[in-house]
Each structure stands twice: as C-alpha cells, then as structure tokens.
Design a protein around this motif. Structure first.
Motif, PDB file in Angstrom:
ATOM      1  N   ALA A   1       0.849  18.050 -18.149  1.00 38.15           N
ATOM      2  CA  ALA A   1      -0.496  17.592 -17.770  1.00 38.15           C
ATOM      3  C   ALA A   1      -1.404  17.530 -18.989  1.00 38.15           C
ATOM      4  N   TRP A   2      -1.014  16.721 -19.977  1.00 45.39           N
ATOM      5  CA  TRP A   2      -1.821  16.524 -21.171  1.00 45.39           C
ATOM      6  C   TRP A   2      -2.011  15.020 -21.371  1.00 45.39           C
ATOM      7  N   GLY A   3      -2.618  14.625 -22.443  1.00 42.14           N
ATOM      8  CA  GLY A   3      -2.775  13.200 -22.705  1.00 42.14           C
ATOM      9  C   GLY A   3      -4.093  12.662 -22.210  1.00 42.14           C
TER      10      GLY A   3
ATOM     11  N   ALA B   1       0.823  -1.212   0.000  1.00 42.63           N
ATOM     12  CA  ALA B   1       0.000   0.000   0.000  1.00 42.63           C
ATOM     13  C   ALA B   1       0.856   1.261   0.000  1.00 42.63           C
ATOM     14  N   GLU B   2       1.952   1.253   0.750  1.00 40.79           N
ATOM     15  CA  GLU B   2       2.822   2.432   0.810  1.00 40.79           C
ATOM     16  C   GLU B   2       3.456   2.702  -0.550  1.00 40.79           C
ATOM     17  N   SER B   3       3.901   1.661  -1.217  1.00 41.82           N
ATOM     18  CA  SER B   3       4.517   1.829  -2.536  1.00 41.82           C
ATOM     19  C   SER B   3       3.496   2.342  -3.547  1.00 41.82           C
ATOM     20  N   ARG B   4       2.291   1.777  -3.539  1.00 38.71           N
ATOM     21  CA  ARG B   4       1.264   2.219  -4.486  1.00 38.71           C
ATOM     22  C   ARG B   4       0.920   3.678  -4.254  1.00 38.71           C
ATOM     23  N   THR B   5       0.797   4.066  -2.999  1.00 34.50           N
ATOM     24  CA  THR B   5       0.468   5.455  -2.683  1.00 34.50           C
ATOM     25  C   THR B   5       1.554   6.400  -3.171  1.00 34.50           C
ATOM     26  N   TYR B   6       2.800   5.996  -3.040  1.00 35.07           N
ATOM     27  CA  TYR B   6       3.913   6.840  -3.469  1.00 35.07           C
ATOM     28  C   TYR B   6       3.861   7.088  -4.977  1.00 35.07           C
ATOM     29  N   VAL B   7       3.668   6.032  -5.762  1.00 31.55           N
ATOM     30  CA  VAL B   7       3.600   6.196  -7.217  1.00 31.55           C
ATOM     31  C   VAL B   7       2.390   7.041  -7.598  1.00 31.55           C
ATOM     32  N   ARG B   8       1.250   6.777  -7.001  1.00 29.53           N
ATOM     33  CA  ARG B   8       0.030   7.539  -7.302  1.00 29.53           C
ATOM     34  C   ARG B   8       0.239   9.033  -7.035  1.00 29.53           C
ATOM     35  N   THR B   9       0.867   9.326  -5.910  1.00 29.10           N
ATOM     36  CA  THR B   9       1.074  10.731  -5.529  1.00 29.10           C
ATOM     37  C   THR B   9       1.945  11.448  -6.552  1.00 29.10           C
ATOM     38  N   LEU B  10       3.008  10.806  -6.998  1.00 29.28           N
ATOM     39  CA  LEU B  10       3.879  11.436  -7.985  1.00 29.28           C
ATOM     40  C   LEU B  10       3.165  11.619  -9.314  1.00 29.28           C
ATOM     41  N   MET B  11       2.392  10.626  -9.744  1.00 25.75           N
ATOM     42  CA  MET B  11       1.681  10.724 -11.022  1.00 25.75           C
ATOM     43  C   MET B  11       0.572  11.772 -10.982  1.00 25.75           C
ATOM     44  N   ALA B  12       0.066  12.062  -9.795  1.00 22.86           N
ATOM     45  CA  ALA B  12      -0.963  13.099  -9.648  1.00 22.86           C
ATOM     46  C   ALA B  12      -0.358  14.490  -9.551  1.00 22.86           C
ATOM     47  N   GLY B  13       0.977  14.569  -9.517  1.00 20.97           N
ATOM     48  CA  GLY B  13       1.635  15.860  -9.343  1.00 20.97           C
ATOM     49  C   GLY B  13       2.657  16.169 -10.410  1.00 20.97           C
ATOM     50  N   VAL B  14       2.403  15.731 -11.657  1.00 21.49           N
ATOM     51  CA  VAL B  14       3.356  16.032 -12.724  1.00 21.49           C
ATOM     52  C   VAL B  14       3.352  17.529 -13.012  1.00 21.49           C
ATOM     53  N   ALA B  15       4.442  18.001 -13.581  1.00 20.79           N
ATOM     54  CA  ALA B  15       4.582  19.422 -13.907  1.00 20.79           C
ATOM     55  C   ALA B  15       3.439  19.872 -14.818  1.00 20.79           C
ATOM     56  N   ASN B  16       3.027  21.119 -14.674  1.00 14.70           N
ATOM     57  CA  ASN B  16       1.874  21.633 -15.413  1.00 14.70           C
ATOM     58  C   ASN B  16       2.007  21.460 -16.915  1.00 14.70           C
ATOM     59  N   GLU B  17       3.220  21.661 -17.444  1.00 13.74           N
ATOM     60  CA  GLU B  17       3.389  21.586 -18.894  1.00 13.74           C
ATOM     61  C   GLU B  17       3.291  20.152 -19.411  1.00 13.74           C
TER      62      GLU B  17
ATOM     63  N   SER C   1     -12.853  15.093 -13.760  1.00 18.35           N
ATOM     64  CA  SER C   1     -12.494  15.650 -12.454  1.00 18.35           C
ATOM     65  C   SER C   1     -11.022  15.419 -12.123  1.00 18.35           C
ATOM     66  N   GLY C   2     -10.645  14.207 -11.717  1.00 18.74           N
ATOM     67  CA  GLY C   2      -9.275  14.004 -11.263  1.00 18.74           C
ATOM     68  C   GLY C   2      -8.485  13.097 -12.172  1.00 18.74           C
ATOM     69  N   TRP C   3      -7.151  13.198 -12.096  1.00 15.06           N
ATOM     70  CA  TRP C   3      -6.292  12.356 -12.916  1.00 15.06           C
ATOM     71  C   TRP C   3      -4.929  12.179 -12.251  1.00 15.06           C
ATOM     72  N   ALA C   4      -4.233  11.132 -12.675  1.00 13.44           N
ATOM     73  CA  ALA C   4      -2.831  10.884 -12.323  1.00 13.44           C
ATOM     74  C   ALA C   4      -2.230  10.212 -13.546  1.00 13.44           C
ATOM     75  N   LEU C   5      -1.107  10.734 -14.061  1.00  9.95           N
ATOM     76  CA  LEU C   5      -0.638  10.237 -15.354  1.00  9.95           C
ATOM     77  C   LEU C   5       0.868  10.324 -15.512  1.00  9.95           C
TER      78      LEU C   5
END
Length: 302
Positions: free
Chosen positions: A228-230, A210-226, A237-241
């Motif tokens: 945030a496409w795709g 669970a800790e590892s999954r949360t870590y990856v999810r958090t980073l993918m939900a916080g990519v740089a603004n430029e 509403s929400g995304w992580a990519l």
C-alpha cells in the motif's frame, strides 16, 4: 517479477515524445526535479520487493546476481485525471514516453480476462478468481503467469486494449508480461475503463460492465498492507491501486510504478506514475511518491 531478459533495444528506447504538457507553474517542475535526486521513503519498500519475485530467486529478472548499478539518471512521468471534472484527457507531467510495466500490467491482464468472459456471456470461474485475487492483492506472479496464458498473452491483451481505449501499450513477448511497454497516459485510459462511469462518452468506459468494474476496483482497494505505497501517498482519504517493481539484470537499476484512484478533498483522481533507472527499490518508491504528491498538488490547486 518473472525471469525476463531485456527486450530489443529499439523497442525499449523508441521515445514517443509528444512534448511536455503544460506544467502548472515552475513549482511543479522544481518538485519533480527534486524528486529525481532526493532519497528516503516512508514505506518498507524492500519487504514488498520480496513478494513480487519468485521464491528463491535473486532480484534480477534472470535469477542471477544483478549487475552493479550503472550510473544512470532516473526518469519519471506522472499523469493525472480529475475523474469528477469535465476533462477527458489527463495532465501529463514529464515526457509521455514508454516504460516497462512490471506488475502494474496485472490490472490490464484482469481487465482483459473480464472482457473476454463478458464476450462469452459468462462470469469468471472459481479457478479464474483464485488466480485473479492473489494476482492483484499480493502481486502473485504464478497467478499472473496462468492468466497471461489464458488471455492469449500479448495478442489477447492488445485486442482487449483496443476496446478499452489504450493506444500506446505493447504486450511483452512470449511469457514476459512484465516487460510490456506502456505510457502514463495509457495507464490513465486503463484506469478510466475501470473507475469511469459508463454514462460518460469515454472510449473505454463502456467496455467493462458494472460488475466487472466493481470487481477490479474491490481488489485494487484491498492490496496487501506491505504493497500500500505509491500513489496512495498523495491521497487524503481513500485509494485503490496496483504497484509494480522490477530490477533489470542488464543494469541493476529498478523500474518502479504505481497506478490507481485516490481521493483528495472529495475529488476522485486517476493517477499513474511510471519510473525507471533508480539505484534501489527504496529510491524508486520515494521517487514515485514524491512525484505523485507534486502532481496532485498541481492538479488539485493546493
């Protein structure tokens, strides 16, 4: 992307055609066909491209000026899985053949690193986190280089992928992580290992804790603004990519990919859109976004 020559032709062009999955109506077929030829995008894609290659390098993998774009028909494949539904297999739109990963492989690199750390009974070190976070949020290539070496390159990646449930992903040779080959359905398997619930009977969903999954999810939900496409273009509403883009020096054409989790009408969807053969990154981003919208319209019934 790093300086990477094109892999052997047989490794690239061996098409593992599984046939076309059922496309939910002629409207989706038309939308995907239209995406292949239409132009334009709502995002400043060329600005993002500058972030994903080594500073001072030309956009081609070799560092030399890219060849003039050849006449070539773009390819695109999308895979969608309703994470809140009962199905375990994604619906695939298009032929589920292999594509270059470009920088979407960075999610797999991080998942492998985390799995190896779990096996050793430890958390990531401060140095590993200092590489992992810019690798995902800013698509930093130097960070990816360091972690690719640490996980044991392609053999380490492929060993982890067996446990994560991936079956169709082949690591790039040597330092060429961006030329890893994968399919849209395999990317859904990776996303399921990150965003799935450990209680579900999914092959890869119990590999990462669970800790590892949360870590990856958090980073993918916080990519740089430029970046945030795709697939986020299909989200209400929400995304992580994580996105990937690469201009091939042999043809001058672009690989553009996007994978992640989006939310539509309260449902969480895992989405992977892989493409190649675009004349420009702008065209590739537009192709990926229109394909994501068309696939989600079908999957969500709207």
């Amino acid at each position: 992307m790093p300086n990477q020559p094109r892999p052997p032709q047989h490794a690239q062009d061996h098409a593992r055609h599984r046939g076309r999955r059922a496309l939910a109506g002629a409207g989706v077929l038309l939308a995907l066909s239209t995406a292949l030829v239409a132009g334009g995008t709502a995002h400043a894609a060329p600005a993002a491209a500058a972030v994903d290659r080594p500073s001072g390098q030309a956009v081609a993998e070799t560092g030399a000026p890219a060849a003039s774009p050849a006449r070539h028909k773009s390819r695109v494949t999308a895979a969608v899985l309703d994470l809140d539904g009962t199905g375990r297999e994604p619906t695939v739109y298009g032929d589920d053949v292999t594509y270059d990963t470009a920088s979407i492989i960075k999610v797999d690199i991080l998942a492998t690193l985390l799995l190896q750390a779990q096996d050793a009974g430890r958390r990531l070190t401060a140095q590993e986190r200092a590489h992992a976070e810019p690798m995902i949020r800013h698509s930093d290539n130097a960070a990816a280089n360091a972690l690719w070496r640490e996980i044991g390159r392609a053999p380490g990646l492929e060993a982890a992928n067996k446990r994560l449930g991936l079956t169709e992903t082949k690591g790039g040779s040597g330092t060429r992580w961006g030329l890893t080959r994968t399919t849209a359905s395999d990317q859904i398997r990776l996303l399921r290992a990150v965003f799935g619930t450990a209680g579900k009977p999914d092959t890869g969903a119990t590999a990462l804790d669970a800790e590892s999954r949360t870590y990856v999810r958090t980073l993918m939900a916080g990519v740089a603004n430029e970046q945030a496409w795709g697939v986020s273009a299909a989200s209400a509403s929400g995304w992580a990519l994580k996105n990937g883009w690469l201009q091939r020096s042999t043809s001058g054409l672009w690989d553009v990919n996007s994978v992640g989790r989006i939310v539509v009408d309260g449902h969480r969807y895992l989405v992977a859109v892989l493409s190649d053969g675009s004349i420009s990154m702008k065209d590739g981003v537009a192709l990926v976004e229109r394909t994501a919208r068309a696939a989600l319209t079908s999957a969500s019934g709207h």
